[in-house]
Design an enzyme around this catalytic site. Structure first.
Site, PDB file in Angstrom:
ATOM      1  N   GLY A   1      -8.601   3.819  10.207  1.00  0.00           N
ATOM      2  CA  GLY A   1      -9.199   2.541   9.841  1.00  0.00           C
ATOM      3  C   GLY A   1      -9.017   2.144   8.393  1.00  0.00           C
ATOM      4  CB  THR A   2      -7.123   3.649   5.571  1.00  0.00           C
ATOM      5  OG1 THR A   2      -7.612   4.962   5.834  1.00  0.00           O
ATOM      6  CG2 THR A   2      -7.040   3.450   4.068  1.00  0.00           C
TER       7      THR A   2
ATOM      8  CE  LYS B   1      -1.968  -1.468   3.735  1.00  0.00           C
ATOM      9  NZ  LYS B   1      -2.830  -1.729   4.903  1.00  0.00           N
TER      10      LYS B   1
END
Length: 263
Positions: free
Chosen positions: A206-207, A173
């Site tokens: 919270g991603t 990510k």
């Protein structure tokens, strides 16, 4: 029957991340979410004020209770806190006939440690080898492999370093890089570059939990790994765009953004 997904993670009392975010994501994506609580945190928009690890026997009992009766089509892991919990969960996953999405949570959005340094070897040696997909962010890549990602050109090197520990796929990510939000999904031979515009929104608590849970939800529905990740990226991009203020600090992404858009 509705597909079932089991999250094995810590509780976030503020409701923005952890098990709470996982279950909201699963509901939004049309699967039934069940949970194994690995730790309880006192947490809000400002940070983590306290964390209490669950006993290994309690984690095992929760897992067996769900899997042996209800059954699961996918498992997602988050905060595991200690080497003992990592080893126990890895063993449980290895005996479960379902894909596993491993989010190797190391620190909170606010920089609070959520994984003991002594547990890193267990993550590398026991948990990553049983992962269908591992979803580290750039800080977690460095924590696990020592590789520092400073540009898109470094993402391949980071992916190779994580894949060396045994997951079938890795999703690196790149959200912490400047410019568009760029992620790399690869199994070492196939590559999928996922790009999305960066939203000017600081409310992103919270991603990582949300993305991993969305991937697990897609796998439970029978999607391939690339299909599940592409759909998860679309969902979390919308959730970030709709993130909202909550408390005095960093607010959460909006797990119900599609419901509110429909209204």
């Amino acid at each position: 029957m509705i597909p079932r997904v089991l999250t094995v993670a810590g509780s976030d009392s503020g409701g923005g991340a952890g098990v709470q975010a996982d279950l909201k994501t699963m509901l939004a994506l049309g699967v039934h979410g069940a949970s194994v609580i690995t730790a309880v945190t006192a947490q809000n928009s400002l940070g983590v004020q306290g964390a209490w690890e669950m006993p290994v026997e309690a984690v095992r009992a929760q897992y067996r209770s769900v899997v042996d009766d209800i059954g699961v089509q996918a498992v997602k892991t988050g905060m595991l806190a200690s080497a003992e919990l990592v080893e126990a969960v890895a063993e449980l996953i290895s005996g479960t006939d379902a894909p596993a999405v491993v989010d190797p949570v190391g620190v909170s959005k606010h920089g609070d440690p959520l994984l003991a340094a002594s547990a890193l070897d267990s993550v590398r040696g026991s948990l990553l080898p049983v992962a269908t997909v591992a979803t580290p962010n750039l800080d977690e890549v460095t924590q696990l492999t020592g590789v520092r990602v400073e540009s898109e050109d470094d993402l391949r090197r980071a992916a190779a370093a994580v894949l060396a520990y045994g997951p079938r796929w890795v999703l690196i990510k790149g959200g912490h890089l400047p410019g568009d939000a760029v992620d790399l999904l690869t199994d070492g031979s196939r590559e999928h570059w996922l790009r999305a515009p960066r939203h000017d929104n600081r409310h992103t608590h919270g991603t990582g939990c949300t993305l991993a849970s969305a991937v697990a939800s897609g796998l439970a529905k029978g999607l391939t790994v690339p299909e599940a990740v592409i759909r998860a990226k679309e969902y979390v991009t919308g959730a970030i765009a709709a993130g909202f203020a909550l408390g005095a600090g960093i607010g959460p992404v909006d797990h119900g953004w599609r419901f509110r858009s429909a209204e």
